[in-house]
Design an enzyme around this catalytic site. Sequence first.
Site, short mmCIF file in Angstrom:
data_model
loop_
_atom_site.label_atom_id
_atom_site.label_comp_id
_atom_site.label_asym_id
_atom_site.label_seq_id
_atom_site.Cartn_x
_atom_site.Cartn_y
_atom_site.Cartn_z
CE LYS A 57 20.28 48.07 37.69
NZ LYS A 57 20.72 47.94 39.09
CD GLN A 101 19.98 50.06 42.03
OE1 GLN A 101 19.50 49.35 41.15
NE2 GLN A 101 21.23 50.52 41.96
CG ASP A 124 22.54 42.89 41.03
OD1 ASP A 124 22.83 43.12 39.83
OD2 ASP A 124 22.02 43.75 41.78
#
Length: 286
Positions: A57, A101, A124
């Site tokens: 990422k 994450q 997200d």
Amino acid sequence: MVDRKARIIDGLAVAHSLRTDIRRRVADLQSSRGIMPGLAVVLVGDDPASAVYVRNKIRACAEAGIRSFEYRRPASIDTATLVALIEDLNANPEIHGVLVQLPLPKHIEMRKVLESISVEKDVDGFHLYNVGGLVVGNTIFSPCTPYGVTKLLEHENIPVAGQNIVIVGASNIVGKPMALMLMQRDATVAVCHAKTRDLAQFTILADILIVAAGKPNLILPQMVKTGAVVVDVGINRLPDGRITGDVDFEGVAQKASFITPVPGGVGPMTVTMLLENTVAAAERVA
Ligand code: NAP
């Protein structure tokens, strides 16, 4: 040579073209508004797979001209300390997107952490506001993997309205949001999971079959309607180290009209949609 009937959907190529557009938007933000989009990535613990995802990422951000800020914290961190870090990131004007994450260590209250991310920075799309928005159709950020699947279908001009779409896998990050996004687009959606009796009786009806179960070879040719579009979200590492999806690719490609490969299908789109959400967050601020 295998005589494949299906058209292979090249996720790498689609991701590349979307990233070219994202780079242009980043440059525009900088030149016209002096804004450099920034993404904060929070990594808790030392799970090797999570570390690889985070590295990818961060690399993708750099290639797109997006600034990234990495926050590594030990697995022993408690929920309150992690929430305090996120509140700092929420208040930081250089950061437009905040990503934690997953998975988090078991002792951390994941929902509390995800709910502490500001909705405007929830790139997200896991905050309950954004999840709820999927039901009524006004989500600010869509979760990246299902969002990437919709972009692949759009790119191939595959209509979804009125189509029978069967999703295999009902997780909160892929299957369920995927179903909601497709219902918003007027598809007729069925969602299957591990307790579904006779999976094939559902999959065989699908005009579009989306598989996200994490089980190699779950979908065999006899489970797929001739001419179906097959999207394989699964990522599985075989004992010999190869990466494979959930679909018997060579077999199903004889029957399907379109199919995504693994790797090189949905995977590159997921990170691309994270970049897209981050730039969109910065554009909202601008
Ligand atoms: P997950 O949380 O483990 O969920 C798997 C889902 O599949 C569950 O709903 C489970 O049913 C269902 N399932 C498991 N075995 C099944 C079976 N035999 N028949 C029917 N359904 C079955 O996994 P996830 O996070 O959604 O990820 C799914 C797969 O996609 C994994 O391989 C993952 O690595 C991959 N993935 C790829 C990307 C990408 O960018 N390409 C992104 C995210 C995930 P129950 O609910 O009944 O347990």
